[in-house]
Scaffold this motif. Sequence first.
Motif, PDB file in Angstrom:
ATOM      1  N   SER A   1       5.482  -2.890  -4.922  1.00  0.00           N
ATOM      2  CA  SER A   1       6.599  -4.131  -3.712  1.00  0.00           C
ATOM      3  C   SER A   1       5.947  -3.768  -2.779  1.00  0.00           C
TER       4      SER A   1
ATOM      5  N   SER B   1      10.745  -8.578   3.957  1.00  0.00           N
ATOM      6  CA  SER B   1       9.969 -10.181   3.005  1.00  0.00           C
ATOM      7  C   SER B   1       8.833 -10.017   3.822  1.00  0.00           C
TER       8      SER B   1
ATOM      9  N   TYR C   1      -2.035 -11.561   0.388  1.00  0.00           N
ATOM     10  CA  TYR C   1      -1.177 -12.889   0.152  1.00  0.00           C
ATOM     11  C   TYR C   1      -2.398 -14.493   0.668  1.00  0.00           C
TER      12      TYR C   1
ATOM     13  N   ASN D   1       8.065 -17.244  -4.730  1.00  0.00           N
ATOM     14  CA  ASN D   1       8.100 -15.742  -5.194  1.00  0.00           C
ATOM     15  C   ASN D   1       8.628 -16.782  -6.423  1.00  0.00           C
ATOM     16  N   SER D   2       8.739 -18.072  -6.722  1.00  0.00           N
ATOM     17  CA  SER D   2       8.700 -18.110  -7.970  1.00  0.00           C
ATOM     18  C   SER D   2       8.323 -20.414  -7.564  1.00  0.00           C
TER      19      SER D   2
ATOM     20  N   HIS E   1      12.003 -20.951  -6.754  1.00  0.00           N
ATOM     21  CA  HIS E   1      12.201 -20.693  -4.794  1.00  0.00           C
ATOM     22  C   HIS E   1      11.528 -21.554  -4.143  1.00  0.00           C
TER      23      HIS E   1
ATOM     24  N   GLY F   1       5.175 -16.134  -9.762  1.00  0.00           N
ATOM     25  CA  GLY F   1       5.169 -16.813  -8.674  1.00  0.00           C
ATOM     26  C   GLY F   1       4.652 -18.402  -7.966  1.00  0.00           C
TER      27      GLY F   1
ATOM     28  N   SER G   1      14.011 -13.360   0.811  1.00  0.00           N
ATOM     29  CA  SER G   1      13.877 -12.056   0.219  1.00  0.00           C
ATOM     30  C   SER G   1      12.230 -11.996   0.070  1.00  0.00           C
ATOM     31  N   THR G   2      12.482 -10.583  -0.550  1.00  0.00           N
ATOM     32  CA  THR G   2      11.789 -10.021  -0.341  1.00  0.00           C
ATOM     33  C   THR G   2      10.386  -9.559  -1.535  1.00  0.00           C
ATOM     34  N   ALA G   3       8.883 -10.472  -0.329  1.00  0.00           N
ATOM     35  CA  ALA G   3       7.859 -11.078  -1.527  1.00  0.00           C
ATOM     36  C   ALA G   3       6.964 -10.169  -2.386  1.00  0.00           C
ATOM     37  N   LEU G   4       6.424 -10.904  -2.924  1.00  0.00           N
ATOM     38  CA  LEU G   4       6.081 -10.499  -4.534  1.00  0.00           C
ATOM     39  C   LEU G   4       5.379  -9.165  -4.140  1.00  0.00           C
TER      40      LEU G   4
END
Length: 394
Positions: free
Chosen positions: A75, A79, A89, A108-109, A112, A250, A273-276
């Motif tokens: 996790s 963000s 990243y 994230n997708s 997104h 993602g 958004s919380t990052a992947l």
Amino acid sequence: MQSLHSQALAHLESLKKDSNYRTLTPQKHNGLTLTTQDSTLLNFASNDYLGLSNNTDFNIRFLDSALFKDHCHFSASSSRLLSGNFEIYNLLEVHLKTLFGKEALLFNSGYHANIGVLGALSALNTLFIADKSIHASHIDGLKGFKKPNLKRYTHNNMEALKYLLEENAQHYDSIVILSEGLFSMEGDFTPLRELVALKEKFNNVYLYIDEAHSIGGFGENGLGLCAHLNLLEKIDFLVLTFGKALSSVGACVLCHRVFKEYFINTARSLIYSTALPPINIARTLFAFLELPKLELQRTHLAHLSRHFKTLLQKELDYEILGDYNIISLVLGENLKAVHFAKTLNKEGYFAPAIKSPTVQKNKALLRFSLCANMQEEQLEALCVVLKKISNATL
């Protein structure tokens, strides 16, 4: 006045009457098959185009890699703009810049990415001209504004697009053309060279190409349509998604440095958004590094696609769409598409009916998503079943 509950119930009943009601069914997956409560079916609804998600050798090599061992965080817990900007990243974004020659920004997708980027661009004095078969996430990205400047042109109709450009170019600071590299339902390619030629007739037109279904599975080293045609420098916004042929999760947008900085500051789906999880980003980087080694899979996938489309055109009296790994059988009516899908289920195949609003009304279809770990014999057997259903239906 109807209560909220009553309104929702009435809407659901309307969907059922129109054979357009959707449900979620628990599934177990094993390679090319999926198992529901009462049957095991050959899966033609997966976008795992290179067959990597269940490729044991590929997955073991990832688990043995330094990428997995060094970035095994499940996790991000935040963000990216707070404490979630893990090193991996940046490693992936730098690698993508090396491959495509543009700055990369992760999302994230694909959903997104499109709602974030297009929502941010909508705040500017911009007209969007979109192919009518563009993905729903593009449209949703423009809906966040009270008066989105949006016009549509008939699917892949360059004359219609040319007319809209000539009619509107002088009235906006900028125009963004929205299209897909390989369309997710029709399965055909956008006429990219023609799009670029039209763009270059104007000094305020930008190209936004979504390669969700072509990245990984198409082109030299699997880098998609824009790279295959050597047109990357002509594309202003290139969206890639990682949950299909790349067997990860993602997405990213590739663009000019100024736009990347603009999206970091304005794209709400990124900011809030919380990052992947870093482990997923490591998986994506591993997949990109492996793409050059997967030419045999892409060659086989191309062969399967040609073979299956030829079989369908020979045996069935329906419109058959698709230029590559997505082949669609256009049935028109929702009820007919549902009948075909249910009958296929009984025969051991999973190919859900695609209905509005995913496709236009009266354009319901069966979409067959081909994967590189399929074999000719499986497609030939499916074609025999489809012909039997068709003959019984007529």
